[in-house]
Enzyme design. Structure first.
Site, PDB file in Angstrom:
ATOM      1  N   ARG A 104       0.974  -1.191   0.018  1.00  0.00           N
ATOM      2  CA  ARG A 104       0.150  -0.066   0.066  1.00  0.00           C
ATOM      3  C   ARG A 104       0.922   1.204  -0.201  1.00  0.00           C
ATOM      4  NH1 ARG A 104      -2.271   0.199   6.298  1.00  0.00           N
ATOM      5  NH2 ARG A 104      -0.257  -0.092   7.231  1.00  0.00           N
ATOM      6  N   ASN A 142      -5.199   7.202   4.910  1.00  0.00           N
ATOM      7  CA  ASN A 142      -4.614   6.540   5.799  1.00  0.00           C
ATOM      8  C   ASN A 142      -2.957   6.640   6.145  1.00  0.00           C
ATOM      9  OD1 ASN A 142      -5.624   4.277   7.720  1.00  0.00           O
ATOM     10  ND2 ASN A 142      -3.695   3.473   7.261  1.00  0.00           N
ATOM     11  N   GLU A 143      -2.793   7.563   7.279  1.00  0.00           N
ATOM     12  CA  GLU A 143      -1.642   7.780   7.666  1.00  0.00           C
ATOM     13  C   GLU A 143      -0.816   8.215   6.744  1.00  0.00           C
ATOM     14  OE1 GLU A 143       0.010   4.124   9.795  1.00  0.00           O
ATOM     15  OE2 GLU A 143      -1.128   4.509  11.508  1.00  0.00           O
ATOM     16  N   CYS A 148       8.578  11.558  -1.303  1.00  0.00           N
ATOM     17  CA  CYS A 148       8.524  11.234  -2.810  1.00  0.00           C
ATOM     18  C   CYS A 148       9.575  11.937  -3.632  1.00  0.00           C
ATOM     19  CB  CYS A 148       6.976  11.093  -3.379  1.00  0.00           C
ATOM     20  SG  CYS A 148       7.071  10.705  -5.171  1.00  0.00           S
ATOM     21  N   GLU A 302      -7.138   4.475  15.824  1.00  0.00           N
ATOM     22  CA  GLU A 302      -6.901   2.881  15.820  1.00  0.00           C
ATOM     23  C   GLU A 302      -5.990   2.822  17.203  1.00  0.00           C
ATOM     24  OE1 GLU A 302      -4.464   1.906  12.722  1.00  0.00           O
ATOM     25  OE2 GLU A 302      -5.614   2.826  11.020  1.00  0.00           O
ATOM     26  N   TRP A 310       3.437  -7.823  11.630  1.00  0.00           N
ATOM     27  CA  TRP A 310       3.345  -8.471  10.355  1.00  0.00           C
ATOM     28  C   TRP A 310       4.038  -9.786  10.220  1.00  0.00           C
ATOM     29  CZ3 TRP A 310       4.637  -2.876   9.455  1.00  0.00           C
ATOM     30  CH2 TRP A 310       3.535  -2.110   9.124  1.00  0.00           C
TER      31      TRP A 310
HETATM   32  C1  GLA Z   1      -1.730   1.567  10.992  1.00  0.00           C
HETATM   33  C2  GLA Z   1      -2.812   1.603   9.977  1.00  0.00           C
HETATM   34  C3  GLA Z   1      -3.572   0.337   9.919  1.00  0.00           C
HETATM   35  C4  GLA Z   1      -2.607  -0.953  10.156  1.00  0.00           C
HETATM   36  C5  GLA Z   1      -2.042  -0.692  11.390  1.00  0.00           C
HETATM   37  C6  GLA Z   1      -1.504  -2.020  11.836  1.00  0.00           C
HETATM   38  O1  GLA Z   1      -1.803   2.228  11.941  1.00  0.00           O
HETATM   39  O2  GLA Z   1      -3.238   2.722   9.604  1.00  0.00           O
HETATM   40  O3  GLA Z   1      -4.081   0.211   8.559  1.00  0.00           O
HETATM   41  O4  GLA Z   1      -1.920  -1.197   9.167  1.00  0.00           O
HETATM   42  O5  GLA Z   1      -1.075   0.535  11.429  1.00  0.00           O
HETATM   43  O6  GLA Z   1      -0.298  -2.272  11.130  1.00  0.00           O
END
Ligand code: GLA
Length: 665
Positions: A104, A142-143, A148, A302, A310
């Site tokens: 990703r 996301n995050e 780049c 989160e 992982w």
């Molecule tokens: C991050 C991401 C999530 C997931 C978690 C755990 O915070 O935003 O999508 O990947 O880590 O790895």
């Protein structure tokens, strides 16, 4: 309302399971889920063909259980067809290597076609869900974060510089490009700082590139914010999931500006953590920073529930930790806790990123813990939600300085993050609420402000600090402040540069000790019972208007001033010429407090954290025992603990990992 939720991926499970999931969530007190932030390939299976039916069905199942929805826009995970369509949209890393497809965050955030596709899917989702009252908010991407170095990004950088500097003459002057013959005569000649150079890039170019990349994400986010705002009602908030204090590559003050709400991802026991004992202060600093970005309450989007990894697994979250960390977030101003993730996935990269439920869908210890917290939140949540944290102490966080230190750390042992964390930890241990402020913040309302290593110093900051001190504030400034100007060039003044008059000192010379070396200090002022040693950096000071608090007791600068105190207006400025060890930092903070009436919320043993949230003059006191032993703490007033419903008097007895939320009876 206090939101209590999970990150849920219904697309990872058979539809026949959704009803069970929703029921178990409801039974655990879950009232919100985040959905779909990685589901692009399912939401847009082919270029321009959208499919929201599966998501509608999932939302309906959840809605029947009174569970609200936060939708993520899926731009962090491009589907293969998109990659095939725009193969040159890959992010190129600092070694000049383009990312391959297969994980990703492969995309270059400056790529115009990628941007257009990201906005199109966000817009399509908005059109479909704007009128859905179940949907209470949006998370963009996301995050965000990786830098780049792609050709398109280089072009965007050159254009950004053109706008900023106007002419190459100005740029050449500001960057000092005559050094090593870098005088640019065409914007197209300007490189991005890839690693493939002989030594280092020009620090001014490098800092501008870091600033530019930070702005690229702010801009990329803004495109989606604009698309959502145009279509969605204002009741649906827009957020992004930040990565806390620890993430160094984006100016989070900037990223937070156009969002309604800051949320962040909190993993105290991730695979990168190598100790069993998890220190509470660095986690707390994450919350404090996130709350400070918009000076308003935040969410954790989160929150770690199971062990996270992982490939290789770290220790499992210990009993009590899930609730303890979630309450810690609330204690620092969170109005929403969303656990990552509902159920541990059976496939894909995150097979071992454990959620609330195990792979087999069973709810065991972790589910029971979440469920118990859910019941407590159902009782106490409305009393907590919307109440505010109040701080009289602030620590300044400068992303410009942070970026510049990333380029030139000055000393091999220097870490801007650690230095700031040391100061925060000293306050945290004393249970003193803290805000994090930006260099352009006006400092009204604070009694103590700490400015650690403000390497890049702007006149505006100096003015704010001066006003703050003149009006009676106590200020701590530490070494390597005032060294650079806006363009990352060393100032043409005696150090600490623009801050020298305010600090009442001049830096005569400085020493950069070898890694691990310390220098003894002699604390010579009657009013300063200092402790600890000099470390990482040693400015040899000459006071102009300040008086000396401590001298070096070793090396060729033995007897020379190391720490000073200057009186300005009704306030004082402490200048520390050394970063010092943790004991030293504690004693500096302790000394600074003598000049203020900043109070500890409650004296507690180490590992017992105390915070307060206020509504009007009503105070809730959060007591969190991070230790593995029972602690007893003396209290004066009578309280009721909102979590257990029990009255507490004289002595609080906290079991390992226990949390109390106390309200005066
Ligand atoms: C991050 C991401 C999530 C997931 C978690 C755990 O915070 O935003 O999508 O990947 O880590 O790895």
């Amino acid at each position: 309302m206090l939101y209590f939720g999970v990150d849920y991926y219904p697309e990872h499970w058979p539809e026949s399971r959704w009803e069970t999931d929703a029921r178990m969530m409801q039974e655990a007190g879950i009232n919100v889920v985040r959905l779909a932030e990685f589901a692009w390939a399912l939401l847009e299976p082919e270029d321009g063909r959208f499919d929201f039916e599966w998501l509608d069905r999932a939302i309906n199942v959840l809605a029947r259980r009174q569970i609200k929805i936060v939708l993520g826009t899926p731009s962090a995970t491009p589907p293969p067809w998109l990659w095939q369509k725009i193969p040159d949209s890959a992010l190129v890393d600092e070694n000049g290597t383009p990312r391959e497809y297969g994980s990703r965050r492969e995309y270059s955030p400056t790529h115009s076609d990628y941007r257009a596709h990201a906005v199109r899917i966000a817009r399509a989702m908005a059109q479909h869900y704007a009128a859905n009252s179940q949907v209470i908010g949006w998370q963009i991407d996301n995050e965000f974060g990786d830098r780049c170095y792609a050709p398109g990004t280089r072009l965007a950088f050159q254009n950004w510089l053109k706008e900023r500097y106007g002419s190459l003459e100005t740029l050449n002057e500001c960057w000092g490009t005559r050094f090593w013959s870098h005088i640019y005569t065409d914007w197209a000649q300007i490189p991005v700082p890839v690693k493939r150079v002989h030594a280092q890039h020009n620090p001014s170019l490098h800092l501008d590139y870091y600033r530019f990349m930070s702005e690229v994400y702010v801009e990329f986010q803004q495109l989606q914010v604009d698309a959502l705002r145009e279509i969605c009602p204002p009741e649906q908030f827009i957020t992004h999931n930040f990565m806390g204090f620890g993430y160094p590559r984006i100016n989070y003050f900037d990223l937070a500006k156009s969002l309604d709400l800051v949320t962040w991802d909190n993993y105290p026991r991730g695979f990168w953590v190598t100790t069993q004992d998890i220190a509470p202060a660095p986690i707390a600093l994450g919350h404090v920073t996130m709350r400070s970005l918009k000076k308003q309450n935040f969410w954790v989007m989160e929150q770690q529930s199971g062990q996270g990894s992982w490939e290789t697994l770290p220790p499992m979250t210990r009993p009590g930790e899930i609730a303890l960390w979630a309450y810690q977030a609330i204690a620092h101003g969170a109005d929403g806790i969303v656990f990552f993730r509902w159920r541990t996935c059976r496939f894909g990269v995150e097979q071992y990123w454990h959620g609330v439920l195990d792979h087999d869908g069973q709810g065991r210890r972790r589910y029971v813990e979440v469920k118990q917290m859910g019941q407590e939140i159902a009782r106490a949540g409305t009393l907590i939600a919307g109440s505010e944290v109040r701080a009289e102490v602030a620590i300044m966080l400068s992303y410009d300085s942070r970026f510049a230190f990333e380029i030139q750390p000055n000393n091999p042992d220097f870490s801007y993050e650690r230095h700031l964390t040391d100061y925060y930890t000293a306050l945290h241990q004393a249970n003193i609420p803290v805000d994090v402020v930006a260099p352009d913040d006006v400092l009204n309302g604070y009694k103590l402000v700490i400015v650690p290593a403000l390497y890049i110093t702007e006149m505006e900051t100096v003015q704010h600090l001066t006003t703050f001190v003149e009006r009676g504030g106590t200020l701590i400034v530490t070494a390597r402040s005032g060294v650079k100007d806006h363009t990352n060039i060393v100032v043409n003044h005696v150090l600490p540069g623009l801050l020298a008059p305010l600090c009442g000192v001049e830096v005569q010379e400085y020493d950069s000790p070898l890694s691990g070396e310390k220098r003894a200090l002699k604390f010579i002022a009657d009013d300063f019972a200092g402790q600890g040693k000099a470390a990482v950096w040693c400015d040899i000071l000459k006071p102009t208007t300040a008086r000396v608090l401590a001298e070096y007791a070793e090396d060729f600068y033995a007897g020379q001033p190391a720490v000073t105190l200057n009186s300005v207006g009704s306030g004082v400025v402490i200048y520390s010429g050394t970063m010092g060890d943790a004991t030293f930092v504690e004693s500096i903070v302790e000394y600074a407090r003598q000049h203020t009436d900043v109070q500890s919320l409650l004296e507690t043993p180490p590992q017992v954290e105390v915070t307060a949230r206020w509504r009007g003059d009503q105070r809730l006191l959060f007591i969190l025992n991070h230790a593995d032993v029972t602690h007893e703490i003396k209290i004066e007033d009578g309280y009721i603990d909102l979590l257990s419903g029990q009255e507490q008097e004289n002595i609080l007895k906290l079991q390992p990992k226990q949390v109390m939320i106390l309200q005066v009876t």
